[in-house]
Design a protein around this motif. Structure first.
Motif, short mmCIF file in Angstrom:
data_model
loop_
_atom_site.label_atom_id
_atom_site.label_comp_id
_atom_site.label_asym_id
_atom_site.label_seq_id
_atom_site.Cartn_x
_atom_site.Cartn_y
_atom_site.Cartn_z
N PHE A 12 0.83 -1.21 0.00
CA PHE A 12 0.00 0.00 0.00
C PHE A 12 0.87 1.27 0.00
CE2 PHE A 12 -1.96 2.82 3.41
CZ PHE A 12 -2.59 3.66 2.50
N ILE A 13 1.62 1.50 1.07
CA ILE A 13 2.41 2.74 1.15
C ILE A 13 3.56 2.71 0.14
CG2 ILE A 13 3.92 4.15 2.62
CD1 ILE A 13 2.27 3.23 5.03
N GLY A 14 4.23 1.54 0.03
CA GLY A 14 5.40 1.42 -0.83
C GLY A 14 5.09 1.74 -2.29
N LEU A 31 11.89 -4.33 -4.09
CA LEU A 31 12.06 -5.71 -3.63
C LEU A 31 10.82 -6.08 -2.83
CD1 LEU A 31 15.68 -5.71 -2.09
CD2 LEU A 31 15.01 -6.17 -4.45
N ASP A 32 10.16 -7.15 -3.22
CA ASP A 32 8.92 -7.51 -2.52
C ASP A 32 8.65 -8.99 -2.72
OD1 ASP A 32 6.03 -7.64 -1.78
OD2 ASP A 32 6.26 -5.47 -1.66
N ASN A 33 8.19 -9.67 -1.66
CA ASN A 33 7.86 -11.10 -1.82
C ASN A 33 6.38 -11.30 -2.15
OD1 ASN A 33 6.52 -10.62 0.56
ND2 ASN A 33 7.52 -12.25 1.74
N PHE A 35 3.74 -10.90 -0.41
CA PHE A 35 2.88 -11.50 0.62
C PHE A 35 1.58 -10.69 0.73
CE2 PHE A 35 1.95 -11.81 5.37
CZ PHE A 35 1.10 -12.88 5.20
N THR A 36 1.71 -9.41 0.98
CA THR A 36 0.50 -8.55 0.99
C THR A 36 0.55 -7.53 -0.15
OG1 THR A 36 1.61 -7.18 2.64
CG2 THR A 36 -0.04 -8.72 3.45
N GLY A 37 1.64 -7.49 -0.86
CA GLY A 37 1.75 -6.56 -1.99
C GLY A 37 1.22 -7.19 -3.26
N HIS A 71 13.14 1.03 3.72
CA HIS A 71 12.86 -0.34 4.16
C HIS A 71 11.44 -0.42 4.74
CE1 HIS A 71 13.41 -4.34 5.56
NE2 HIS A 71 13.60 -4.04 6.82
N LEU A 72 10.51 -0.84 3.88
CA LEU A 72 9.10 -0.92 4.29
C LEU A 72 8.60 -2.36 4.39
CD1 LEU A 72 9.37 2.07 3.16
CD2 LEU A 72 7.00 1.88 2.45
N ALA A 73 9.41 -3.33 3.95
CA ALA A 73 8.89 -4.70 3.87
C ALA A 73 8.50 -5.22 5.24
CB ALA A 73 9.95 -5.62 3.24
N CYS A 143 4.74 -9.85 17.87
CA CYS A 143 5.63 -10.19 16.74
C CYS A 143 5.86 -8.94 15.89
CB CYS A 143 5.04 -11.31 15.89
SG CYS A 143 3.43 -10.91 15.19
N TYR A 144 4.86 -8.09 15.84
CA TYR A 144 4.96 -6.87 15.04
C TYR A 144 5.60 -5.74 15.85
CZ TYR A 144 3.42 -2.97 12.05
OH TYR A 144 3.36 -1.85 11.26
N ASP A 145 5.02 -5.44 17.03
CA ASP A 145 5.53 -4.23 17.71
C ASP A 145 6.91 -4.46 18.33
OD1 ASP A 145 4.36 -5.51 19.94
OD2 ASP A 145 2.60 -4.21 19.92
N GLY A 184 -8.50 -5.92 7.60
CA GLY A 184 -8.97 -5.78 8.98
C GLY A 184 -8.68 -4.41 9.58
N ARG A 185 -8.13 -3.49 8.78
CA ARG A 185 -7.87 -2.16 9.33
C ARG A 185 -9.17 -1.36 9.27
NH1 ARG A 185 -1.90 -0.41 7.23
NH2 ARG A 185 -2.08 -1.97 5.62
N VAL A 186 -9.27 -0.41 10.17
CA VAL A 186 -10.59 0.17 10.40
C VAL A 186 -11.11 0.91 9.17
CG1 VAL A 186 -9.65 2.22 11.58
CG2 VAL A 186 -11.94 1.49 12.04
#
Ligand SMILES: NC(=O)c1ccc[n+]([C@@H]2O[C@H](COP(=O)([O-])OP(=O)(O)OC[C@H]3O[C@@H](n4cnc5c(N)ncnc54)[C@H](O)[C@@H]3O)[C@@H](O)[C@H]2O)c1
Length: 313
Positions: A12-14, A31-33, A35-37, A71-73, A143-145, A184-186
């Protein structure tokens, strides 16, 4: 013109960052795998010789030439980063080490897309960069924060120990076209539910607050930080206009002329009650502040969602 690498550039942002940097004439490698991109976020650049897409997972090292690395990945929404928590940690730890190592080898400037989640469920409000946070190390979001917190630690350590020229940006809730429907974001949840005429799910009583930054404002802040010659951060980037989740739901219902009703559900564990950036530092160091009004940004976002929902039938 610079040679720029953007990890997570198909997301999204990238992808919005890619659009802006390509339009300015830079050479951009994403560079992107995936996954969500999505490649569809970048098709507009496919025939541009200054643009390159490399399907690559940042937990593996990579050899490239670059002057700047954004670095946004990392998956950004809870449904995605909780899908495989160990992978999320690997992305944040190994991915960040790999990209910092690349910057060390080639002498590139490195910008980490960190997050307001490093503040956890904050005891300070609004959050300033000096606040150390209130984070559960073994909670469902950790795992994220915690991943982003260690990514910040790595970034600062490579700066101090290896003299990599680094920048740390703490991004607060950002919205705009190309957000995934099911993340799932608002904002995306509410728009999809309103457009489909489904109930709008509000967690808790809806009095928890958030502030929302339109993606073009955020991209301008990322670029301003990368271009700043001396300020390493961390810096908060976000919109300080706070509103309750219930107010947001009602605004989206009215903007989409929807017949949806609010449906209240239990608050997820560790969901922060209030979240609002203090952007004094961004104003002072980067001369940055958000300029897009919520209604203006939502109009563009709703139009994009409508068009994609129609295309999907
Ligand atoms: N959107 C927000 O409100 C927000 C808020 C705070 C921080 N951020 C941060 O900004 C960055 C971008 O967020 P976004 O909203 O665009 O999310 P996104 O999920 O749309 O984009 C993340 C991108 O990273 C890619 N990716 C994930 N793991 C990878 C890996 N191991 N190797 C290579 N690519 C990988 C995905 O495929 C995707 O294209 C993330 O680092 C996120 O933590 C975003």
């Amino acid at each position: 013109m610079a040679r720029i690498v953007i990890t997570g550039g198909a997301g999204f942002i990238g992808s919005h960052l890619t659009d802006t940097l390509v339009a300015s004439g830079h050479e951009v490698t994403v560079l992107d795998n995936l996954f969500t991109g999505r490649k569809s976020n970048l098709v507009q650049h496919w025939n541009n010789p200054k643009f390159e897409f490399v399907r690559h997972d940042v937990i593996e090292s990579v050899l490239l030439e670059a002057e700047q690395v954004y670095h946004l990945a990392c998956p950004a929404s809870p449904v995605h980063y909780q899908h495989n928590p160990v992978k999320t940690i690997k992305t944040n730890v190994m991915g960040t080490i790999n990209m910092l190592g690349l910057c060390k080898r080639v002498g590139a400037r490195f910008l980490l897309a960190s997050t307001s989640e490093v503040y956890g469920d904050p005891h300070e409000h609004p959050q300033r960069e000096t606040y150390w946070g209130n984070v559960n190390p073994i909670g469902p979001r950790s795992c994220y924060d915690e991943g982003k917190r260690v990514a910040e630690t790595l970034t600062e350590s490579y700066r101090l120990q290896n003299h990599v020229d680094t920048r740390i940006v703490r991004i607060f809730n950002t919205y705009g076209p190309r957000m995934l429907f099911d993340d799932g974001r608002v904002v995306s949840n509410f728009i999809v539910q309103a457009l489909k005429g489904n109930d709008i799910t509000v967690y808790g009583d809806g009095n928890q607050t958030r502030s929302f930054c339109y993606v073009s404002d955020l991209v301008a802040g990322l670029i301003a930080m990368m271009q700043n010659e001396s300020f390493h951060g961390p810096v908060n980037l976000g919109n300080p206009n706070e509103m309750t989740i219930a107010e947001l739901a009602k605004l989206i219902i009215s903007m989409t002329n929807s017949k949806s009703k609010l449906r209240h559900e239990n608050l997820p564990k560790d969901d922060p009650v209030r979240r609002k950036p203090d952007i004094t530092v961004a104003g002072r160091e980067l001369n940055w502040k958000p300029t897009v009004e919520l209604k203006q940004g939502l109009t563009k976002t709703i139009a994009d969602f409508e068009q994609r929902l129609r295309a999907e039938g």
